[in-house]
Motif scaffolding. Structure first.
Motif, mmCIF file in Angstrom:
data_model
loop_
_atom_site.group_PDB
_atom_site.id
_atom_site.type_symbol
_atom_site.label_atom_id
_atom_site.label_comp_id
_atom_site.label_asym_id
_atom_site.label_seq_id
_atom_site.Cartn_x
_atom_site.Cartn_y
_atom_site.Cartn_z
ATOM 1 N N ARG A 166 39.180 61.264 57.470
ATOM 2 C CA ARG A 166 40.555 61.741 57.375
ATOM 3 C C ARG A 166 41.380 61.007 56.311
ATOM 4 O O ARG A 166 42.579 61.230 56.199
ATOM 5 C CB ARG A 166 41.239 61.630 58.739
ATOM 6 N N TRP A 167 40.738 60.145 55.540
ATOM 7 C CA TRP A 167 41.440 59.428 54.472
ATOM 8 C C TRP A 167 41.276 60.196 53.157
ATOM 9 O O TRP A 167 40.170 60.627 52.820
ATOM 10 C CB TRP A 167 40.882 58.023 54.300
ATOM 11 N N ILE A 168 42.368 60.344 52.405
ATOM 12 C CA ILE A 168 42.283 60.916 51.062
ATOM 13 C C ILE A 168 42.997 59.975 50.102
ATOM 14 O O ILE A 168 44.060 59.438 50.409
ATOM 15 C CB ILE A 168 42.862 62.341 50.981
ATOM 16 N N VAL A 169 42.383 59.741 48.950
ATOM 17 C CA VAL A 169 42.893 58.770 47.972
ATOM 18 C C VAL A 169 43.303 59.509 46.714
ATOM 19 O O VAL A 169 42.593 60.408 46.242
ATOM 20 C CB VAL A 169 41.812 57.724 47.639
ATOM 21 N N ASN A 170 44.443 59.132 46.176
ATOM 22 C CA ASN A 170 44.933 59.725 44.935
ATOM 23 C C ASN A 170 45.382 58.624 43.994
ATOM 24 O O ASN A 170 45.975 57.630 44.428
ATOM 25 C CB ASN A 170 46.132 60.638 45.210
ATOM 26 N N PRO A 171 45.106 58.767 42.680
ATOM 27 C CA PRO A 171 45.678 57.797 41.737
ATOM 28 C C PRO A 171 47.200 57.880 41.757
ATOM 29 O O PRO A 171 47.783 58.897 42.155
ATOM 30 C CB PRO A 171 45.130 58.259 40.371
ATOM 31 N N MET A 172 47.858 56.823 41.348
ATOM 32 C CA MET A 172 49.312 56.863 41.187
ATOM 33 C C MET A 172 49.659 58.019 40.252
ATOM 34 O O MET A 172 48.974 58.265 39.265
ATOM 35 C CB MET A 172 49.817 55.535 40.619
ATOM 36 N N PHE A 173 50.727 58.729 40.575
ATOM 37 C CA PHE A 173 51.067 59.926 39.814
ATOM 38 C C PHE A 173 51.703 59.601 38.464
ATOM 39 O O PHE A 173 51.721 60.438 37.564
ATOM 40 C CB PHE A 173 52.007 60.808 40.635
ATOM 41 N N ILE A 174 52.252 58.421 38.316
ATOM 42 C CA ILE A 174 52.797 57.938 37.047
ATOM 43 C C ILE A 174 52.156 56.585 36.761
ATOM 44 O O ILE A 174 52.123 55.714 37.632
ATOM 45 C CB ILE A 174 54.331 57.789 37.113
ATOM 46 N N GLU A 175 51.658 56.404 35.568
ATOM 47 C CA GLU A 175 50.998 55.168 35.164
ATOM 48 C C GLU A 175 49.947 54.723 36.191
ATOM 49 O O GLU A 175 50.017 53.620 36.734
ATOM 50 C CB GLU A 175 52.033 54.051 34.940
ATOM 51 N N PRO A 176 48.960 55.591 36.459
ATOM 52 C CA PRO A 176 47.933 55.221 37.451
ATOM 53 C C PRO A 176 47.129 54.004 37.011
ATOM 54 O O PRO A 176 46.918 53.787 35.816
ATOM 55 C CB PRO A 176 47.056 56.464 37.527
ATOM 56 N N LYS A 177 46.711 53.221 37.980
ATOM 57 C CA LYS A 177 45.883 52.056 37.669
ATOM 58 C C LYS A 177 44.485 52.500 37.260
ATOM 59 O O LYS A 177 43.947 53.488 37.778
ATOM 60 C CB LYS A 177 45.808 51.126 38.881
ATOM 61 N N GLN A 178 43.905 51.752 36.309
ATOM 62 C CA GLN A 178 42.525 52.017 35.925
ATOM 63 C C GLN A 178 41.585 51.456 36.988
ATOM 64 O O GLN A 178 42.001 50.785 37.930
ATOM 65 C CB GLN A 178 42.241 51.413 34.547
ATOM 66 N N ARG A 179 40.328 51.748 36.834
ATOM 67 C CA ARG A 179 39.345 51.365 37.841
ATOM 68 C C ARG A 179 39.316 49.853 38.039
ATOM 69 O O ARG A 179 39.284 49.081 37.080
ATOM 70 C CB ARG A 179 37.960 51.843 37.428
ATOM 71 N N LYS A 180 39.356 49.434 39.291
ATOM 72 C CA LYS A 180 39.201 48.018 39.616
ATOM 73 C C LYS A 180 37.745 47.642 39.339
ATOM 74 O O LYS A 180 36.819 48.224 39.928
ATOM 75 C CB LYS A 180 39.546 47.774 41.081
ATOM 76 N N PRO A 181 37.495 46.701 38.456
ATOM 77 C CA PRO A 181 36.107 46.444 38.028
ATOM 78 C C PRO A 181 35.207 45.884 39.119
ATOM 79 O O PRO A 181 34.018 46.200 39.169
ATOM 80 C CB PRO A 181 36.269 45.456 36.875
ATOM 81 N N ASP A 182 35.748 45.064 39.993
ATOM 82 C CA ASP A 182 34.939 44.450 41.046
ATOM 83 C C ASP A 182 35.146 45.190 42.361
ATOM 84 O O ASP A 182 36.217 45.735 42.621
ATOM 85 C CB ASP A 182 35.325 42.985 41.222
ATOM 86 N N PRO A 183 34.150 45.221 43.220
ATOM 87 C CA PRO A 183 34.327 45.865 44.527
ATOM 88 C C PRO A 183 35.436 45.183 45.330
ATOM 89 O O PRO A 183 35.705 43.988 45.165
ATOM 90 C CB PRO A 183 32.959 45.673 45.202
ATOM 91 N N TYR A 184 36.057 45.941 46.202
ATOM 92 C CA TYR A 184 37.026 45.359 47.126
ATOM 93 C C TYR A 184 36.276 44.460 48.110
ATOM 94 O O TYR A 184 35.244 44.857 48.658
ATOM 95 C CB TYR A 184 37.774 46.459 47.877
ATOM 96 N N PRO A 185 36.793 43.245 48.375
ATOM 97 C CA PRO A 185 36.058 42.268 49.194
ATOM 98 C C PRO A 185 36.200 42.539 50.696
ATOM 99 O O PRO A 185 36.622 41.670 51.472
ATOM 100 C CB PRO A 185 36.702 40.943 48.787
ATOM 101 N N CYS A 186 35.844 43.737 51.104
ATOM 102 C CA CYS A 186 36.071 44.174 52.485
ATOM 103 C C CYS A 186 35.318 43.314 53.499
ATOM 104 O O CYS A 186 35.841 43.007 54.583
ATOM 105 C CB CYS A 186 35.648 45.632 52.642
ATOM 106 N N ALA A 187 34.082 42.930 53.168
ATOM 107 C CA ALA A 187 33.224 42.241 54.140
ATOM 108 C C ALA A 187 33.535 40.757 54.273
ATOM 109 O O ALA A 187 32.961 40.087 55.133
ATOM 110 C CB ALA A 187 31.761 42.426 53.758
ATOM 111 N N THR A 188 34.447 40.254 53.438
ATOM 112 C CA THR A 188 34.716 38.806 53.465
ATOM 113 C C THR A 188 36.201 38.481 53.614
ATOM 114 O O THR A 188 36.611 37.844 54.587
ATOM 115 C CB THR A 188 34.172 38.141 52.199
ATOM 116 N N THR A 189 37.036 38.911 52.680
ATOM 117 C CA THR A 189 38.431 38.455 52.645
ATOM 118 C C THR A 189 39.447 39.588 52.527
ATOM 119 O O THR A 189 40.603 39.342 52.207
ATOM 120 C CB THR A 189 38.637 37.490 51.465
#
Length: 422
Positions: free
Chosen positions: A368-391
């Motif tokens: 049920r989650w949907i993700v959208n880039p910011m509609f103005i000046e969207p951020k580019q791809r985060k190069p590193d994975p999100y540290p979900c399993a640790t911090t």
């Protein structure tokens, strides 16, 4: 056990999403003739627009089992607009000498979470005995106030706030509301109105000088979100704004797009003789004046339950039955995680690279989650994975921890897949 629960959840998610459009090219869903569609197509990622239209069609003109309108709740800053109305108002206050000094120069009276180092720095930088601080011309005082508010540290680098629950309170956000002490709600609305006019009129990318710094000086509404809010209202939803900016400020901005102040919630001060104090209204188990919970992470859930659902006392801090909760929620930050998780239909996330939020959105445990880039000046791809399993998660005491699903299992690190073009 976690694997069994996870498998069951995956099966339920698959069943739940089987009826949803899967590609952006798919035709818009059937809907009643009088049910509104989204008219702004540009800026929506993948099948997000179609899925939102399906949700609107499924609930159009319908009532909940309790006879209420279906509920949609939006964060405001960087969700409905680009940039931050709290920041814009604070900058305006400093540029126009509208911050009142604390009585007897004791800055700890402005926040119970202000550290002794910060109180000393502010006392040394700012004059006493004046009706308002001369921050338009007193660069040293303006710089200290700006540093404490914007960075959570003094100009010398000392920690400015401590001793708070990191799942209920952000003392920096709260401090703006607390610095409005001595003004009436109507006066604060006039300040916010002036700041709103300036920021909407300024060209995109404009900056302004506050103290010795240059700070953001513009705001824009997202056309896509205004269109979505309009469609939800026309379809018979009850649309609310819940923000961690001061409520008189949120009221002005919400009314600017046709949402009445009665359906906008922000940080609420207590009042004395019609004027705001430096203390805050409470929620759930937190009494007025204890200053321990604002509309922030779990605090947003509490304020939604209390002010929208009418649940009071300890129960307001707990997740409510599904039939009472919001159908749609939208946010952009870890501030919004709890009320987004409570949504039963869709959870729209505007990607600003916030760790816990993006971990949960990309994990998409129930589809049920949907993700959208910011509609103005969207951020580019985060190069590193999100540290979900640790911090990726911040505990109540401020320590980092793994992000966990409802069944207790750890969310694995997630890669950024929905972002703006370089």
């Amino acid at each position: 056990m976690h694997q069994t629960l996870r498998a069951g959840a995956a099966a339920l998610a698959l069943a739940a999403t089987a009826l949803l459009p899967t590609t952006g090219a798919q035709a818009a869903p059937d809907r009643p003739a009088d049910c509104p569609a989204l008219t702004t197509a540009d800026g929506w990622h993948g099948d997000n627009k179609a899925r939102l239209e399906r949700l609107i069609a499924d609930h159009c003109r319908k009532k909940t089992p309790r006879g209420d309108k279906p509920l949609a709740i939006f964060d405001w800053d960087n969700t409905v607009i680009k940039n931050d109305v709290g920041d814009a108002t604070f900058f305006w206050l400093l540029r126009h000498d509208r911050v009142r000094p604390p009585r007897n120069g004791d800055w700890t009276t402005t926040s119970r979470h202000l550290t002794p180092d910060a109180a000393t720095a502010l006392r040394n930088a700012c004059p006493t005995g004046t009706r308002t601080l001369p921050t338009a011309t007193d660069t040293r005082c303006a710089d200290e106030l700006l540093a404490v508010y914007a960075t959570g540290a003094t100009t010398a680098g000392a920690t400015a706030f401590a001793g708070h629950d990191h799942r209920r309170m952000d003392p920096q956000y709260a401090w703006l509301a607390q610095l409005l002490h001595g003004w009436t709600p109507g006066q604060v609305r006039s300040f916010a109105t002036a700041a709103r006019a300036e920021n909407l009129a300024a060209p995109q990318g404009a900056t302004q000088r506050v103290g010795s710094s240059r700070v953001t000086g513009w705001i824009r509404h997202y056309d896509q979100q205004r269109d979505l809010l309009r469609a939800l209202e026309d379809a018979g939803f009850a649309v609310w704004i819940v923000s961690a900016s001061p409520e008189p400020v949120v009221d002005v901005w919400a009314e600017g797009i046709g949402i009445p102040a009665s359906r906008a919630i922000g940080i609420r001060n207590t009042t004395e003789h019609g004027r705001l104090t430096s203390h805050l209204r409470g929620c759930g188990t937190v009494a007025d004046g204890e200053d321990r919970m604002i509309t922030y992470i779990d605090g947003k859930r509490c304020w939604i339950n209390q002010e929208i659902l009418g649940v009071h006392g300890p129960a307001a801090e707990r997740v409510q039955p599904a039939h009472r909760r919001q159908v749609l929620a939208a946010g952009d930050s870890d501030t919004d995680v709890s009320f987004l998780r409570d949504a039963t239909g869709l959870r729209l996330v505007v990607n600003r690279n916030k760790n816990e939020l993006m971990c949960r959105a990309y994990d998409d445990a129930d589809g049920r989650w949907i993700v959208n880039p910011m509609f103005i000046e969207p951020k580019q791809r985060k190069p590193d994975p999100y540290p979900c399993a640790t911090t990726g998660y911040t505990a109540a005491d401020g320590t980092p921890a793994p992000v966990r699903r409802a069944d207790g299992s750890v969310v694995p690190d997630q890669r950024d897949t929905v972002y703006g073009a370089p």
